[in-house]
Enzyme design. Structure first.
Site, short mmCIF file in Angstrom:
data_model
loop_
_atom_site.label_atom_id
_atom_site.label_comp_id
_atom_site.label_asym_id
_atom_site.label_seq_id
_atom_site.Cartn_x
_atom_site.Cartn_y
_atom_site.Cartn_z
N HIS A 369 0.79 -1.23 0.00
CA HIS A 369 0.00 0.00 0.00
C HIS A 369 0.83 1.28 0.00
CE1 HIS A 369 -3.43 -2.67 1.04
NE2 HIS A 369 -3.91 -1.93 0.05
N CYS A 684 -9.50 -3.19 -11.01
CA CYS A 684 -9.01 -1.94 -10.42
C CYS A 684 -7.69 -2.11 -9.68
CB CYS A 684 -10.06 -1.34 -9.50
SG CYS A 684 -10.45 -2.39 -8.09
C1 PEP Z 1 -6.63 -4.86 -5.05
O1 PEP Z 1 -6.47 -5.66 -4.12
O2 PEP Z 1 -6.35 -5.11 -6.23
C2 PEP Z 1 -7.19 -3.54 -4.78
C3 PEP Z 1 -7.48 -2.72 -5.76
O3 PEP Z 1 -7.32 -3.19 -3.47
P1 PEP Z 1 -6.13 -2.65 -2.57
O4 PEP Z 1 -4.91 -2.50 -3.43
O5 PEP Z 1 -6.55 -1.38 -1.97
O6 PEP Z 1 -5.99 -3.75 -1.56
#
Ligand code: PEP
Ligand code: MG
Length: 757
Positions: A369, A684
């Protein structure tokens, strides 16, 4: 036998101090030291090896080996036991050194009669400057305490070696091409962008020079005062409502608090003071031991905790040295390039955005993240740089190329010129992307692809217009929670969501409900006392929302209120079972009902979707699809759980490729099933923002991609150059490949067909 059996630790340290302060040439003092240490450790041999330029260790003094070997016997780093200790910077206690696979026999030393051996590295400023070894004839087991005692002696020895100029750090680093010469350093590209700036260390280490104390009572007092200051600082960090640079996120703080009150840790420091060390040296000694234990630790969780303990020792050392904690605003230049071992998302958000140019990490992986946020903030980031904290001295200049993962330390004229040209080329490219802004994202054979943007912070919003996106395909609501100091109430949340919808106008926005947990921590959220071994697979996202329904209901209420009579799209993260989706949907319906009863305006058009991030859901699609308005593939987590590969563990994160036939088949299967049920599906995760990956996703049938705003230009350029039908035909055969990745084949295919990737 006790560690420093003959005379006891305090006497030993006093003797060492006398030698250091006494007369005699440096060589005589080294010789005396070997005698004292051997006597104290009840060893027949004590030898000091010092590092010479070119990574060679030279026997520089000995008591017990043949004197003619001094300044003659040399071992390369990695060669023999001594070289092994230097290479790994950790002690080695061997009952029978001659049986060790790395043993290198040197006849001139006459060491064949000595069997057991205890060797420790001599370290200064994070660099191994020598090795200190004791040997015995008998097959002797050395106790842990003996290794600790020898490490303490090695610390004192390091001070003598450096102050007497027996080793010059600059010579060593120069020999590695490391001091004043420009350097090009490669790492893992984590966030695109080009920047130059001044190195700022995230947690600068402190050098301790005075090691042996005059007055242990005074040292104990200094330690107590520093510990009190540390406790106050930790409490203040917990309470701090000003998110100042240096503030840490909650879990780490909790660990800090726990360790700072940890009897074992404190007892070891006090023991060091009792044995005659200064408070600073005692803390450093314990830190050194921790480091040694940490490097050998297999359990990642424990290693992390020990890292925390190291950080805490650093803080204590700063306090003892009268320095402030963390990077103060004054220490932060206007063009800071922050260098850290690793950073949490909150650490990154703590830095003053207007002064932060780039981030360099020793660890880090692309889907973790902190990298996601760096991309959202447009901050170039490079990870996996070995020894970054040691290689980038604070105050030096660097150029960071986040796309290539290249860093230029003390760049020369050539690098600067290339940088300027690169900046200019990027500006030109940016203009090209800007020119595409109002052009449709349609393939050459006429297939439109909806390009959306991922967001989560309010300053993301202007990027919607700049990048010319069709909407926000993922609004990570938790980022808003992470930059607050307390839980935002319904009204605060509603006003944030409303601003997002205002900015989007008629374009759709998909709000994802809170995805807290994993590496995204809210300081103010009470979590169960038990620590999670695997937080990414733990109590996070929808699991947390369903267990704390008030929290989720408040968020849903805020979303419904913000939308008023407008359209609203909501999706739930980490759905692992249809029942979880239905339970969440029920909470949403209850909130809707409540609004209706109160005569409040409900959304004109409400679509509720599920994120597909957990493989179990793929086998429940038949049951899930009739209930959802859309599906959004979260490829970051889906990949993590599909391959059982921790997205934030740099050692494994790049081991498997998203462009593997297995993962692509999984995505293909999801797309097919959604299509059969006429349920819209998009993706996404970070994958959507990389032109080659995005191209492949389009080939698999996806028509809706959500990505960081900066990726929209390159992806649109790719889409407009792509013949979808030709690609789809090619892909069909490719997925049967038994290779672990089809990346190279796809890249070649794209290049052969003029698809711009
Ligand atoms: C994912 O897991 O691909 C996603 C878009 O969520 P995050 O990256 O916030 O966990
Ligand atoms: Mg996810």
């Amino acid at each position: 036998m006790t560690p420093t059996g003959a005379t006891g630790p305090r006497v030993l340290l006093r003797q060492l101090r006398e030698v250091m302060a006494g007369d005699g040439s440096p060589q005589q003092r080294l010789d005396t030291l070997t005698r004292i240490i051997a006597a104290n450790m009840v060893a027949e041999v004590c030898s000091i090896y010092l590092m010479r330029p070119g990574e060679v260790l030279e026997l520089s003094a000995t008591h017990g080996l043949k004197p003619e070997a001094v300044h003659t016997t040399r071992l390369r780093v990695g060669e023999g036991i001594v070289g092994d200790v230097a290479a790994h910077a950790r002690p080695l206690a061997l009952r029978d050194a001659q049986k060790h696979p790395n043993f290198a026999y040197r006849p001139e030393t006459g060491e064949d009669m000595f069997h057991s051996m205890l060797s420790v590295p001599v370290v200064r400023s994070g660099t191994v400057i020598g090795v200190l070894a004791v040997q015995n004839r008998t097959l002797r087991e050395y106790h842990e305490e003996e290794a600790e005692a020898l490490q303490t002696v090695a610390m004192v020895l390091a001070e003598l070696v450096i102050s007497a100029d027996l080793v010059r750090l600059s010579d060593l680093t120069k020999a590695n091409g490391n001091v004043t010469l420009p350097q090009r350093i490669e790492g893992l590209p984590l966030s695109d962008g080009l920047a130059d700036g001044i190195v700022v260390l995230h947690e600068p280490p402190v050098e301790v020079h005075t090691l042996i104390a005059e007055d242990p009572a005074a040292e104990t007092e200094r330690l107590n005062a520093a510990l009190e200051a540390l406790a106050r600082a930790i409490d203040a960090m917990f309470d701090d409502d000003d998110l100042s640079p240096g503030s840490e996120h909650y879990e780490i703080l909790e660990t800090y608090r726990m360790f700072s009150q940890d009897r074992g840790w404190l007892a070891k420091i006090r023991e060091g003071i009792d044995s005659g060390l200064t408070a600073d040296a005692a803390v450093q000694r314990v830190q050194l031991e921790t480091h040694t234990r940490m490097s050998g630790m297999a359990n990642a969780y424990l290693r992390e905790r020990l890292h925390d303990l190291e950080d805490l020792s650093n803080r204590l050392l700063r306090l003892l040295a009268g320095k402030s904690l963390g990077v103060t605003p004054e220490e932060m230049p206007d063009n800071a390039v922050v260098v850290a071992r690793s950073l949490g998302p909150a650490d990154l958000l703590d830095y003053n955005r207007s002064k932060l140019r780039a981030v360099l990490l020793e660890e880090g992986s692309a889907t973790e993240h902190v990298a996601v946020i760096a991309r959202a903030l447009n901050i170039p980031m490079v990870g996996m740089i070995d020894n970054a904290l040691q290689r980038f001295p604070a105050g030096d200049t660097v150029i960071v190329d986040g796309r290539q993962g290249t860093v230029y330390l003390r760049p020369g004229d050539d690098a600067y010129q290339a940088y300027q040209e690169n900046l200019a080329a990027r500006d030109r490219l940016r203009l090209e992307y800007a020119a595409l802004r109002d052009k449709p994202a349609v393939t050459t054979d006429g297939t439109p692809v909806s390009l959306q943007m991922n967001a989560g912070l309010l300053f993301d919003l202007p990027h919607m217009d700049e990048a010319g996106v069709d909407g926000i395909g993922l609004f990570r609501t938790e980022l808003q929670f992470m930059v607050q100091e307390t839980f935002p109430d319904v009204a605060t949340q509603a006003s944030i969501y409303s601003r997002v919808l205002d900015a989007a106008g008629t374009r759709p926005v998909v709000f994802r409900t809170l995805d807290i947990g994993g590496d995204k921590v809210l300081p103010y959220l009470d979590r169960p006392a038990a620590r999670e071994e695997n937080p990414a697979m733990g109590w996070r996202a929808l699991r947390l929302g369903l267990d704390r329904p008030a929290l989720l209901r408040n968020q849903l209420r805020a979303l419904l209120q913000a939308a008023g009579g407008r359209s609203l799209r909501v999706m739930f993260p980490m759905v692992s079972d249809v029942a979880e989706f239905l339970a969440a949907r029920k909470l949403l319906d209850r909130e809707l009902e409540r609004m209706r009863e109160r005569g409040q305006a409900v959304p004109r058009d409400l679509r509720v979707g599920a994120m597909l991030e957990v493989p179990s859901l793929v086998w429940q699609l038949e049951k899930l699809l009739p209930h959802v308005g859309f599906v959004s593939i979260g490829s970051n987590d889906l990949m993590q759980f599909f391959y059982a590969v921790d997205r934030s563990n740099p050692v494994v994160a790049a081991r498997y490729d998203m462009l593997s036939p297995a993962f692509l088949s999984l995505i293909g299967r999801i797309i097919e099933q959604c299509r059969a049920h006429a349920v819209p599906v998009g993706l996404c995760g970070e994958m959507a923002g990389r032109p080659l990956e995005a191209m492949c996703l389009i080939g698999l049938g996806l028509r809706n991609l959500s990505m960081p705003a900066t990726a929209v230009g390159p992806v649109k350029m790719m889409v407009r150059s792509l013949n979808g039908a030709v690609l789809a035909g090619y892909l069909k055969g490719l997925l049967d490949s038994s290779e672990p990745s089809v990346r190279d084949k796809l890249r070649n295919f794209a290049q052969d067909h003029g698809f711009v990737i």
